[in-house]
Design a protein around this motif. Structure first.
Motif, PDB file in Angstrom:
ATOM      1  N   LEU A  50       0.814  -1.212   0.000  1.00  0.00           N
ATOM      2  CA  LEU A  50       0.000   0.000   0.000  1.00  0.00           C
ATOM      3  C   LEU A  50       0.847   1.262   0.000  1.00  0.00           C
ATOM      4  O   LEU A  50       0.365   2.342  -0.344  1.00  0.00           O
ATOM      5  N   LEU A  51       2.100   1.128   0.386  1.00  0.00           N
ATOM      6  CA  LEU A  51       2.950   2.302   0.582  1.00  0.00           C
ATOM      7  C   LEU A  51       3.662   2.768  -0.680  1.00  0.00           C
ATOM      8  O   LEU A  51       4.047   3.932  -0.773  1.00  0.00           O
ATOM      9  N   GLY A  52       3.852   1.858  -1.631  1.00  0.00           N
ATOM     10  CA  GLY A  52       4.713   2.185  -2.753  1.00  0.00           C
ATOM     11  C   GLY A  52       4.044   2.826  -3.952  1.00  0.00           C
ATOM     12  O   GLY A  52       4.697   3.524  -4.724  1.00  0.00           O
ATOM     13  N   ALA A  53       2.731   2.620  -4.123  1.00  0.00           N
ATOM     14  CA  ALA A  53       2.081   2.993  -5.384  1.00  0.00           C
ATOM     15  C   ALA A  53       2.195   4.482  -5.702  1.00  0.00           C
ATOM     16  O   ALA A  53       2.609   4.872  -6.798  1.00  0.00           O
ATOM     17  N   MET A  54       1.826   5.354  -4.761  1.00  0.00           N
ATOM     18  CA  MET A  54       1.818   6.782  -5.046  1.00  0.00           C
ATOM     19  C   MET A  54       3.225   7.369  -5.198  1.00  0.00           C
ATOM     20  O   MET A  54       3.466   8.148  -6.130  1.00  0.00           O
ATOM     21  N   PRO A  55       4.192   7.032  -4.331  1.00  0.00           N
ATOM     22  CA  PRO A  55       5.554   7.526  -4.559  1.00  0.00           C
ATOM     23  C   PRO A  55       6.139   7.061  -5.889  1.00  0.00           C
ATOM     24  O   PRO A  55       6.857   7.809  -6.560  1.00  0.00           O
ATOM     25  N   ILE A  56       5.829   5.829  -6.281  1.00  0.00           N
ATOM     26  CA  ILE A  56       6.324   5.321  -7.569  1.00  0.00           C
ATOM     27  C   ILE A  56       5.702   6.105  -8.723  1.00  0.00           C
ATOM     28  O   ILE A  56       6.375   6.455  -9.697  1.00  0.00           O
ATOM     29  N   ALA A  57       4.389   6.390  -8.628  1.00  0.00           N
ATOM     30  CA  ALA A  57       3.735   7.170  -9.677  1.00  0.00           C
ATOM     31  C   ALA A  57       4.347   8.552  -9.794  1.00  0.00           C
ATOM     32  O   ALA A  57       4.577   9.057 -10.904  1.00  0.00           O
ATOM     33  N   ARG A  58       4.633   9.183  -8.660  1.00  0.00           N
ATOM     34  CA  ARG A  58       5.246  10.508  -8.681  1.00  0.00           C
ATOM     35  C   ARG A  58       6.647  10.446  -9.302  1.00  0.00           C
ATOM     36  O   ARG A  58       7.042  11.340 -10.072  1.00  0.00           O
ATOM     37  N   ALA A  59       7.397   9.398  -8.975  1.00  0.00           N
ATOM     38  CA  ALA A  59       8.735   9.231  -9.550  1.00  0.00           C
ATOM     39  C   ALA A  59       8.661   9.074 -11.062  1.00  0.00           C
ATOM     40  O   ALA A  59       9.494   9.611 -11.801  1.00  0.00           O
ATOM     41  N   ALA A  60       7.629   8.342 -11.533  1.00  0.00           N
ATOM     42  CA  ALA A  60       7.481   8.153 -12.976  1.00  0.00           C
ATOM     43  C   ALA A  60       7.174   9.472 -13.668  1.00  0.00           C
ATOM     44  O   ALA A  60       7.650   9.732 -14.783  1.00  0.00           O
ATOM     45  N   GLU A  61       6.376  10.317 -13.025  1.00  0.00           N
ATOM     46  CA  GLU A  61       6.067  11.613 -13.605  1.00  0.00           C
ATOM     47  C   GLU A  61       7.294  12.524 -13.646  1.00  0.00           C
ATOM     48  O   GLU A  61       7.429  13.375 -14.529  1.00  0.00           O
ATOM     49  N   ARG A  62       8.177  12.332 -12.703  1.00  0.00           N
ATOM     50  CA  ARG A  62       9.358  13.192 -12.616  1.00  0.00           C
ATOM     51  C   ARG A  62      10.505  12.706 -13.503  1.00  0.00           C
ATOM     52  O   ARG A  62      11.167  13.499 -14.181  1.00  0.00           O
ATOM     53  N   PHE A  63      10.737  11.385 -13.487  1.00  0.00           N
ATOM     54  CA  PHE A  63      11.912  10.851 -14.181  1.00  0.00           C
ATOM     55  C   PHE A  63      11.591  10.083 -15.456  1.00  0.00           C
ATOM     56  O   PHE A  63      12.501   9.696 -16.184  1.00  0.00           O
ATOM     57  N   GLY A  64      10.293   9.834 -15.711  1.00  0.00           N
ATOM     58  CA  GLY A  64       9.907   9.103 -16.905  1.00  0.00           C
ATOM     59  C   GLY A  64       9.541   7.665 -16.604  1.00  0.00           C
ATOM     60  O   GLY A  64      10.202   6.986 -15.814  1.00  0.00           O
ATOM     61  N   THR A  65       8.473   7.211 -17.221  1.00  0.00           N
ATOM     62  CA  THR A  65       7.979   5.857 -16.969  1.00  0.00           C
ATOM     63  C   THR A  65       8.991   4.795 -17.374  1.00  0.00           C
ATOM     64  O   THR A  65       9.175   3.796 -16.677  1.00  0.00           O
ATOM     65  N   ARG A  66       9.641   4.989 -18.514  1.00  0.00           N
ATOM     66  CA  ARG A  66      10.603   3.989 -18.986  1.00  0.00           C
ATOM     67  C   ARG A  66      11.705   3.756 -17.951  1.00  0.00           C
ATOM     68  O   ARG A  66      12.011   2.610 -17.603  1.00  0.00           O
ATOM     69  N   THR A  67      12.277   4.830 -17.449  1.00  0.00           N
ATOM     70  CA  THR A  67      13.368   4.710 -16.479  1.00  0.00           C
ATOM     71  C   THR A  67      12.894   4.051 -15.193  1.00  0.00           C
ATOM     72  O   THR A  67      13.538   3.131 -14.668  1.00  0.00           O
ATOM     73  N   VAL A  68      11.747   4.515 -14.679  1.00  0.00           N
ATOM     74  CA  VAL A  68      11.255   3.992 -13.404  1.00  0.00           C
ATOM     75  C   VAL A  68      10.840   2.532 -13.532  1.00  0.00           C
ATOM     76  O   VAL A  68      11.130   1.706 -12.651  1.00  0.00           O
ATOM     77  N   LEU A  69      10.153   2.170 -14.617  1.00  0.00           N
ATOM     78  CA  LEU A  69       9.762   0.774 -14.814  1.00  0.00           C
ATOM     79  C   LEU A  69      10.983  -0.135 -14.878  1.00  0.00           C
ATOM     80  O   LEU A  69      10.996  -1.229 -14.291  1.00  0.00           O
ATOM     81  N   THR A  70      12.011   0.306 -15.583  1.00  0.00           N
ATOM     82  CA  THR A  70      13.227  -0.497 -15.687  1.00  0.00           C
ATOM     83  C   THR A  70      13.829  -0.732 -14.313  1.00  0.00           C
ATOM     84  O   THR A  70      14.187  -1.867 -13.955  1.00  0.00           O
ATOM     85  N   VAL A  71      13.937   0.328 -13.523  1.00  0.00           N
ATOM     86  CA  VAL A  71      14.505   0.203 -12.174  1.00  0.00           C
ATOM     87  C   VAL A  71      13.640  -0.704 -11.304  1.00  0.00           C
ATOM     88  O   VAL A  71      14.137  -1.558 -10.553  1.00  0.00           O
TER      89      VAL A  71
END
Length: 399
Positions: A50-71
């Motif tokens: 429950l804790l990871g979804a929103m911070p991950i979404a924000r990271a994707a908006e900031r750094f790009g979905t491709r980069t975040v998904l890969t990590v």
């Protein structure tokens, strides 16, 4: 490009299917944990999810979905490799907690990229096809797990975890080929944030309805099997049969049932229909108390079919309504918030469902009333604001 998103979602689902169908036995046979510690490991993984979804979404908006998904996929592969070599409670707990944090963040990123440029009707169809593929993938993931269970040796259980990790590495490689449509100047500067999503009261209502109605999937997956083995004369293999029926119906019918859910009126009716079908299924289950083995089998299968059809309408209706209320350019954060509806249900649902099974007929009648009421409430989902009408008023704002 869409084929790559579907391939990633499918591979991810196969890897998760391996884990989910094997996790309890893995911790028991390979790591050799007692039941109490197994329950704690699984509970912590559920809570951290429950804790990871929103911070991950924000990271994707900031750094790009491709980069975040890969990590994320590489991190998930590392977590599963750590699980494969775990020999203690602490090691298993830490690896499961890391995997849990990642689990609810990956799917919304794939979904948001898949429908980034899609219209309402196209988005509904694309998400329905992705869900069908993911259900097929989860079912396929159970095959190597079944082989490991048949072998019964710790190395076989650990090998399945390694195989899952390999699949996640493959997902990371595919993710590197994605574009970065979610990485825009608008999202990096003043774009959708966790606060803006969590203040959208209409969208939160739809998310809550999604969680409340998808309780039907947990009732079918947990409550019905417990009732079958504890309270009916139906053969034990009935539990496997209803799982197969549910998966088959979702794979075959999800796309077809979802058609038209891009219209709010249709989406509302789908949610109500899903609630009523689930209510009817719940009321049907306790009738097994009055039959023989053959009758019990027929009643359980009928209830499973009704629950499964209800699930199809619930997913289609809630997804269609949610997509209508997602502002342009905010799909990543909003889909992450939307997925939290079911995530919360997976945490609070199991204790409620297991307790209700002990209430016999009254427990099932209670679920019937519950799904009827929630389905009726879904008819009151408001229409989205017209384009150019300005932002929605957040929760607690002045009139």
């Amino acid at each position: 490009m869409k084929k790559r998103f579907y391939a990633t979602g499918l591979s991810d689902a196969v890897g998760l299917g391996m884990y989910l169908s094997l996790s309890v036995l893995f911790f028991d046979k390979a790591v050799e944990l007692p039941n109490a510690q197994i329950g704690l490991v699984l509970s912590v993984a559920g809570i951290t999810s429950l804790l990871g979804a929103m911070p991950i979404a924000r990271a994707a908006e900031r750094f790009g979905t491709r980069t975040v998904l890969t990590v994320l996929f590489l991190a998930r592969a590392a977590a599963f490799l750590a699980l494969s070599v775990s020999h203690s409670f602490v090691a298993a707990l830490l690896a499961s907690a890391v995997a849990g944090v990642l689990s609810r963040g990956i799917s919304p990123l794939i979904e948001s990229e898949l429908i980034a440029q899609a219209t309402g009707k196209e988005a509904v169809g694309a998400l329905a096809r992705l869900r069908s593929l993911r259900n097929a993938g989860m079912a396929a993931g159970a095959l190597p797990s079944g082989a490991a269970i048949a072998i019964g040796e710790p190395w076989a259980y650990r090998g399945v975890m390694v195989l899952s990790a390999v699949l996640f590495v493959g997902c990371a490689l595919i993710s590197r080929t994605f574009g970065d449509s979610g990485h825009t100047a608008g999202s990096a500067e003043g774009g959708p944030s966790r606060v803006s999503v969590l203040k959208d009261r209409v969208f939160l209502r739809i998310t809550a309805l999604y969680g409340a109605l998808t309780m039907s999937a947990l009732v079918l997956g947990l409550g019905v099997p417990l009732w079958v083995v504890q309270q009916t004369q139906a053969p034990a293999w009935t539990v496997t049969l209803i799982q197969v029926l549910n998966t088959a119906l979702v794979v075959v019918l999800q796309v077809r049932v979802s058609r038209g859910s891009e219209n709010l009126g249709t989406a509302r009716r789908m949610m109500r229909r899903g609630g009523l079908l689930s209510a009817l299924a719940a009321v049907l289950v306790p009738l097994t108390a009055f039959g023989d083995a053959g009758t019990d089998l027929a009643l359980v299968v009928a209830a499973a079919l009704l629950f499964s059809l209800g699930e199809l309408y619930i997913i289609s209706g809630t997804t269609g309504a949610a997509l209508l209320h997602i502002p342009e350019g905010r799909k990543t954060a909003y889909l992450a918030a939307f997925n939290l509806g079911f995530a919360v249900t997976t945490v609070v649902g199991p204790p409620l469902i297991t307790a209700s099974v002990g209430w016999d007929v009254w427990g099932w009648l209670g679920w019937g009333v519950y799904f009827t009421v929630v389905g009726a409430v879904a008819m009151r989902v408001p229409a989205p604001l017209p384009a150019g009408a300005g932002p929605r008023r957040p929760v607690g704002s002045a009139a």
